[in-house]
Design a protein around this motif. Sequence first.
Motif, PDB file in Angstrom:
ATOM      1  N   THR A 161       0.838  -1.195   0.000  1.00  0.00           N
ATOM      2  CA  THR A 161       0.000   0.000   0.000  1.00  0.00           C
ATOM      3  C   THR A 161       0.870   1.241   0.000  1.00  0.00           C
ATOM      4  N   LEU A 162       0.667   2.083  -0.983  1.00  0.00           N
ATOM      5  CA  LEU A 162       1.346   3.367  -1.058  1.00  0.00           C
ATOM      6  C   LEU A 162       0.345   4.436  -0.646  1.00  0.00           C
ATOM      7  N   ARG A 163       0.774   5.372   0.175  1.00  0.00           N
ATOM      8  CA  ARG A 163      -0.078   6.472   0.627  1.00  0.00           C
ATOM      9  C   ARG A 163       0.591   7.780   0.225  1.00  0.00           C
ATOM     10  N   ALA A 164      -0.233   8.737  -0.172  1.00  0.00           N
ATOM     11  CA  ALA A 164       0.307  10.038  -0.570  1.00  0.00           C
ATOM     12  C   ALA A 164      -0.639  11.142  -0.166  1.00  0.00           C
ATOM     13  N   LYS A 165      -0.080  12.322   0.033  1.00  0.00           N
ATOM     14  CA  LYS A 165      -0.868  13.522   0.312  1.00  0.00           C
ATOM     15  C   LYS A 165      -0.381  14.623  -0.609  1.00  0.00           C
ATOM     16  N   LEU A 166      -1.314  15.456  -1.012  1.00  0.00           N
ATOM     17  CA  LEU A 166      -0.965  16.635  -1.795  1.00  0.00           C
ATOM     18  C   LEU A 166      -0.799  17.810  -0.845  1.00  0.00           C
ATOM     19  N   ILE A 167       0.280  18.527  -0.986  1.00  0.00           N
ATOM     20  CA  ILE A 167       0.556  19.685  -0.137  1.00  0.00           C
ATOM     21  C   ILE A 167       0.516  20.928  -1.012  1.00  0.00           C
ATOM     22  N   GLY A 168      -0.250  21.923  -0.562  1.00  0.00           N
ATOM     23  CA  GLY A 168      -0.332  23.183  -1.305  1.00  0.00           C
ATOM     24  C   GLY A 168      -1.324  23.168  -2.448  1.00  0.00           C
ATOM     25  N   LEU A 169      -2.059  22.097  -2.590  1.00  0.00           N
ATOM     26  CA  LEU A 169      -3.094  21.967  -3.618  1.00  0.00           C
ATOM     27  C   LEU A 169      -4.329  21.362  -2.974  1.00  0.00           C
ATOM     28  N   PRO A 170      -5.501  21.796  -3.400  1.00  0.00           N
ATOM     29  CA  PRO A 170      -6.691  21.080  -2.926  1.00  0.00           C
ATOM     30  C   PRO A 170      -6.620  19.639  -3.433  1.00  0.00           C
TER      31      PRO A 170
END
Length: 170
Positions: free
Chosen positions: A89-98
């Motif tokens: 499982t890879l998890r990611a978050k966007l920073i500075g963007l909706p």
Amino acid sequence: MLINRSDLGDGDGTVPKISAIPIERSENLDNFFIAEQHGGLQNQAQVLENLLNNLRFSRFDLGSVRGSEPQTAISLSLDDLYLADEAITLRAKLIGLPDSATKLKANIQAVSHEQAALTLDFVEQEKEWMVAIADLQPGLYRVTVQTENSSDRAPTPVRDLFEVVNKSNF
């Protein structure tokens, strides 16, 4: 031509002083010499003092940083090692963007063996993006995560490595 400049002949035992200045910096007034072997320069008191003074007196325009748009980025989270029989499982978050402004894609490329690359779409779940990968054969893999769009505001791709192993390897 250097005439009567014996002080430029000896350097640190590696090169003469005059050879230590890159030609493009020869007109600058900030050239200085330290009587120290190359391997010890990082611990030499005069070098450290000069560095500290440069940091103290350098100017940084905080107003231009504070007034600019926030930097965009991808925060990627994954383990270094997975067992062959477990889901990756890879998890990611966007920073500075909706989060809804774009979609994320993962490209998984085998490094240790021949295997066709996989391109997978992340799925958004509660302000986090996730993708699960099943049935990867043991080996080392490189993952590249990037946004679907490539506009000027899009974050740069991020990369990481992970390994898949058989239980019998332990």
